[in-house]
Design a protein around this motif. Sequence first.
Motif, mmCIF file in Angstrom:
data_model
loop_
_atom_site.group_PDB
_atom_site.id
_atom_site.type_symbol
_atom_site.label_atom_id
_atom_site.label_comp_id
_atom_site.label_asym_id
_atom_site.label_seq_id
_atom_site.Cartn_x
_atom_site.Cartn_y
_atom_site.Cartn_z
ATOM 1 N N GLU A 12 1.043 -1.154 0.079
ATOM 2 C CA GLU A 12 -0.008 0.119 0.166
ATOM 3 C C GLU A 12 0.869 1.194 -0.033
ATOM 4 O O GLU A 12 0.609 2.095 -0.830
ATOM 5 C CB GLU A 12 -1.085 -0.078 1.341
ATOM 6 C CG GLU A 12 -2.082 -0.688 1.032
ATOM 7 C CD GLU A 12 -3.043 -0.476 2.419
ATOM 8 O OE1 GLU A 12 -3.868 0.505 2.365
ATOM 9 O OE2 GLU A 12 -2.892 -1.400 3.314
ATOM 10 N N TYR A 16 0.567 3.887 -2.966
ATOM 11 C CA TYR A 16 0.116 5.679 -2.852
ATOM 12 C C TYR A 16 1.781 6.459 -3.129
ATOM 13 O O TYR A 16 1.371 7.391 -3.552
ATOM 14 C CB TYR A 16 -0.109 5.588 -1.340
ATOM 15 C CG TYR A 16 -1.472 4.992 -1.050
ATOM 16 C CD1 TYR A 16 -2.611 5.646 -2.003
ATOM 17 C CD2 TYR A 16 -1.807 4.495 -0.043
ATOM 18 C CE1 TYR A 16 -3.850 5.139 -1.752
ATOM 19 C CE2 TYR A 16 -3.028 3.924 0.222
ATOM 20 C CZ TYR A 16 -4.219 4.171 -0.530
ATOM 21 O OH TYR A 16 -5.287 3.828 -0.288
ATOM 22 N N SER A 17 2.750 5.814 -2.627
ATOM 23 C CA SER A 17 3.959 6.653 -2.911
ATOM 24 C C SER A 17 4.329 6.846 -4.534
ATOM 25 O O SER A 17 4.745 7.951 -4.983
ATOM 26 C CB SER A 17 5.107 6.244 -2.072
ATOM 27 O OG SER A 17 4.955 6.169 -0.910
ATOM 28 N N GLU A 19 2.347 6.716 -6.977
ATOM 29 C CA GLU A 19 0.996 7.505 -7.532
ATOM 30 C C GLU A 19 1.326 8.818 -7.206
ATOM 31 O O GLU A 19 1.257 9.563 -8.033
ATOM 32 C CB GLU A 19 -0.363 7.048 -6.753
ATOM 33 C CG GLU A 19 -1.442 7.837 -7.361
ATOM 34 C CD GLU A 19 -2.845 7.569 -6.577
ATOM 35 O OE1 GLU A 19 -3.616 7.040 -7.547
ATOM 36 O OE2 GLU A 19 -2.827 7.690 -5.432
ATOM 37 N N ALA A 20 1.793 9.224 -5.886
ATOM 38 C CA ALA A 20 2.243 10.708 -5.714
ATOM 39 C C ALA A 20 3.239 11.095 -6.641
ATOM 40 O O ALA A 20 3.422 12.127 -7.160
ATOM 41 C CB ALA A 20 2.555 10.670 -4.216
ATOM 42 N N LYS A 45 -3.213 16.321 -5.984
ATOM 43 C CA LYS A 45 -3.506 14.758 -6.019
ATOM 44 C C LYS A 45 -2.393 14.161 -5.357
ATOM 45 O O LYS A 45 -2.466 13.190 -4.605
ATOM 46 C CB LYS A 45 -3.991 14.307 -7.505
ATOM 47 C CG LYS A 45 -4.942 14.731 -8.193
ATOM 48 C CD LYS A 45 -5.324 14.148 -9.489
ATOM 49 C CE LYS A 45 -6.778 14.451 -9.991
ATOM 50 N NZ LYS A 45 -6.654 14.036 -11.398
ATOM 51 N N ASN A 48 -2.306 14.317 -1.689
ATOM 52 C CA ASN A 48 -3.398 13.486 -1.191
ATOM 53 C C ASN A 48 -2.619 11.926 -0.964
ATOM 54 O O ASN A 48 -2.809 11.269 0.075
ATOM 55 C CB ASN A 48 -4.822 13.602 -1.729
ATOM 56 C CG ASN A 48 -5.453 14.799 -1.498
ATOM 57 O OD1 ASN A 48 -5.397 15.322 -0.348
ATOM 58 N ND2 ASN A 48 -6.187 15.294 -2.507
ATOM 59 N N SER A 49 -2.087 11.612 -2.155
ATOM 60 C CA SER A 49 -1.411 10.160 -2.176
ATOM 61 C C SER A 49 -0.471 10.242 -1.356
ATOM 62 O O SER A 49 -0.379 9.171 -0.571
ATOM 63 C CB SER A 49 -1.217 9.940 -3.767
ATOM 64 O OG SER A 49 -2.059 9.916 -4.482
ATOM 65 N N LYS A 52 -1.613 9.822 2.233
ATOM 66 C CA LYS A 52 -1.990 8.221 2.754
ATOM 67 C C LYS A 52 -1.050 7.390 2.965
ATOM 68 O O LYS A 52 -0.828 6.535 4.018
ATOM 69 C CB LYS A 52 -3.034 7.838 1.229
ATOM 70 C CG LYS A 52 -4.265 8.329 1.312
ATOM 71 C CD LYS A 52 -5.059 7.775 -0.075
ATOM 72 C CE LYS A 52 -6.213 8.739 -0.552
ATOM 73 N NZ LYS A 52 -6.715 8.176 -1.702
#
Length: 104
Positions: A12, A16-17, A19-20, A45, A48-49, A52
Amino acid sequence: MEKKDLAMIGFEMVAYSGEARSFYIEALREAKKGNWNKTEELMDKAKNSLLKAHDIQTQLLAREADDENLDLGYILVHGQDHLMSSMLLKDMMEFLIDIYKDRE
């Protein structure tokens, strides 16, 4: 917590990282073109990623501080590495985007 559960948490963090990181790089591309609305949208965006991923890290730190035995594996370490490199990339992208803004 079992090692396989921590591995899933690590995945996870990587997701998320990653995606960021993608959003930050795309934001820089948009800044280079002078597309400031799109740049800001992508930076939001990315933030936010990254939040998370950082929340996952914070939860794990709190569990360990409460003396929970966390059976760390390479996947979780890999997730931590991704998080830290994305946090550094955030700072760099903000700096570079400011340079593009100052050029106008």
